[in-house]
Design a protein around this motif. Structure first.
Motif, short mmCIF file in Angstrom:
data_model
loop_
_atom_site.label_atom_id
_atom_site.label_comp_id
_atom_site.label_asym_id
_atom_site.label_seq_id
_atom_site.Cartn_x
_atom_site.Cartn_y
_atom_site.Cartn_z
N ALA A 84 0.86 -1.18 0.00
CA ALA A 84 0.00 0.00 0.00
C ALA A 84 0.89 1.23 0.00
O ALA A 84 2.10 1.15 0.28
CB ALA A 84 -0.92 0.01 1.22
N LEU A 85 0.31 2.35 -0.34
CA LEU A 85 1.01 3.63 -0.31
C LEU A 85 0.34 4.52 0.73
O LEU A 85 -0.90 4.64 0.75
CB LEU A 85 0.98 4.30 -1.68
N ASN A 86 1.14 5.11 1.59
CA ASN A 86 0.63 5.97 2.65
C ASN A 86 0.91 7.43 2.29
O ASN A 86 2.05 7.87 2.34
CB ASN A 86 1.29 5.62 3.98
N PRO A 87 -0.13 8.19 1.92
CA PRO A 87 0.10 9.59 1.55
C PRO A 87 0.21 10.48 2.79
O PRO A 87 -0.68 10.50 3.64
CB PRO A 87 -1.14 9.95 0.72
N THR A 88 1.30 11.21 2.88
CA THR A 88 1.51 12.14 3.99
C THR A 88 1.44 13.57 3.47
O THR A 88 2.17 13.93 2.53
CB THR A 88 2.88 11.91 4.65
N ASP A 89 0.57 14.37 4.04
CA ASP A 89 0.43 15.77 3.65
C ASP A 89 1.51 16.58 4.34
O ASP A 89 1.49 16.77 5.56
CB ASP A 89 -0.96 16.28 4.05
N ASN A 90 2.47 17.06 3.57
CA ASN A 90 3.55 17.86 4.13
C ASN A 90 3.13 19.29 4.45
O ASN A 90 3.92 20.07 4.98
CB ASN A 90 4.75 17.87 3.17
N ALA A 131 -8.72 0.81 -7.53
CA ALA A 131 -8.07 1.42 -6.38
C ALA A 131 -8.91 1.18 -5.14
O ALA A 131 -10.14 1.31 -5.16
CB ALA A 131 -7.87 2.91 -6.62
N ILE A 132 -8.27 0.82 -4.04
CA ILE A 132 -8.95 0.63 -2.76
C ILE A 132 -8.17 1.37 -1.69
O ILE A 132 -6.98 1.65 -1.84
CB ILE A 132 -9.09 -0.87 -2.39
N ASP A 133 -8.85 1.73 -0.60
CA ASP A 133 -8.14 2.40 0.49
C ASP A 133 -8.63 1.91 1.84
O ASP A 133 -9.66 1.22 1.94
CB ASP A 133 -8.22 3.92 0.37
N SER A 134 -7.88 2.25 2.87
CA SER A 134 -8.18 1.82 4.23
C SER A 134 -7.85 2.94 5.20
O SER A 134 -6.79 3.58 5.09
CB SER A 134 -7.37 0.56 4.58
N GLU A 135 -8.75 3.18 6.14
CA GLU A 135 -8.50 4.18 7.18
C GLU A 135 -8.13 3.55 8.51
O GLU A 135 -7.97 4.24 9.52
CB GLU A 135 -9.71 5.10 7.36
N TYR A 151 -5.73 7.84 4.79
CA TYR A 151 -6.14 6.61 4.12
C TYR A 151 -4.97 6.04 3.34
O TYR A 151 -4.40 6.73 2.48
CB TYR A 151 -7.29 6.87 3.14
N ILE A 152 -4.61 4.78 3.62
CA ILE A 152 -3.57 4.16 2.81
C ILE A 152 -4.21 3.62 1.53
O ILE A 152 -5.37 3.21 1.52
CB ILE A 152 -2.82 3.05 3.57
N LEU A 153 -3.45 3.66 0.45
CA LEU A 153 -3.96 3.37 -0.89
C LEU A 153 -3.35 2.09 -1.42
O LEU A 153 -2.13 1.89 -1.35
CB LEU A 153 -3.63 4.53 -1.81
N SER A 154 -4.19 1.20 -1.97
CA SER A 154 -3.70 -0.04 -2.57
C SER A 154 -4.55 -0.36 -3.80
O SER A 154 -5.26 0.50 -4.31
CB SER A 154 -3.72 -1.18 -1.55
#
Length: 205
Positions: A84-90, A131-135, A151-154
């Motif tokens: 999964a990819l974890n998007p971090t808002d900088n 695309a799916i995501d998980s919180e 939300y991580i993205l997979s």
């Protein structure tokens, strides 16, 4: 002096709670070392340039869409891998609308706007996917058409959105939209720089 104080503490412990030393707590360390490695990348170096926008072209009372740009996310792995990819808002805390990524602040400390990242076509090893995501860090998954903070993205199959696939080569088409906050909420007497930034960290599941 320290040893004397420690002895006093131990004596007090025995006199107040004689059975306290009979209890215990365990520390358990787990994890998995995976032989596979994955590398994510974004087309165009991940840069979205909206150019210069005139303040007079901004809506006074509503957000203004100033640019929509396509980007392609690619993930290449050594072997089929569940990730999964974890998007971090900088720029967390600067978004002018909830659920999206921040765009920075004006010199007057006002939230400049937000960035929305929509997920379009998705392919897993050359096959159309979803695309799916998980919180909840991967405990449960659901179908998504956006990626957002928290939300991580997979990617799942087109038919099953509940479980991330094992994938060796993934492509996701992103559509990045930049929205500027209502002009009447901003101090625009000088040039203001848009400064959105998101980092996608790789997670092995």
């Amino acid at each position: 002096m320290k040893k004397y104080l420690a002895a006093l503490s131990t004596t007090a412990l025995f006199s107040i709670a004689p059975y306290a030393l009979a209890s215990s707590v365990d520390l358990t360390v787990t994890g998995v070392i995976t032989p596979a490695a994955c590398k994510p990348s974004l087309s165009g170096g991940g840069i979205v340039d909206n150019g210069k926008i005139s303040a007079k072209d901004l809506n006074r009372t509503t957000h203004t869409l100033v640019g929509t740009h396509p980007l392609q996310l690619t993930v290449t792995c050594d072997a089929p891998t569940q990730f999964a990819l974890n998007p971090t808002d900088n720029q967390a805390g600067t978004e002018s609308s909830r659920s999206w990524f921040g765009l920075g602040m004006t010199d007057a400390g006002e939230k400049l706007g937000y960035v929305r990242v929509d997920v379009k076509n998705t392919q897993a090893d050359g096959v159309p996917a979803q695309a799916i995501d998980s919180e909840d860090d991967g405990t449960s998954w659901s179908k998504t058409f956006v990626t957002s903070p928290g939300y991580i993205l997979s990617v799942g199959s087109a038919a099953d959105h509940s479980t991330p696939l094992y994938v060796q080569h993934l492509t996701m088409d992103f559509e990045v939209s930049t929205q500027i906050a209502p002009a009447n909420s901003l101090t625009l007497t000088g040039e203001v720089n848009m400064n959105g930034s998101v980092t996608f960290d790789m997670m092995y599941l």
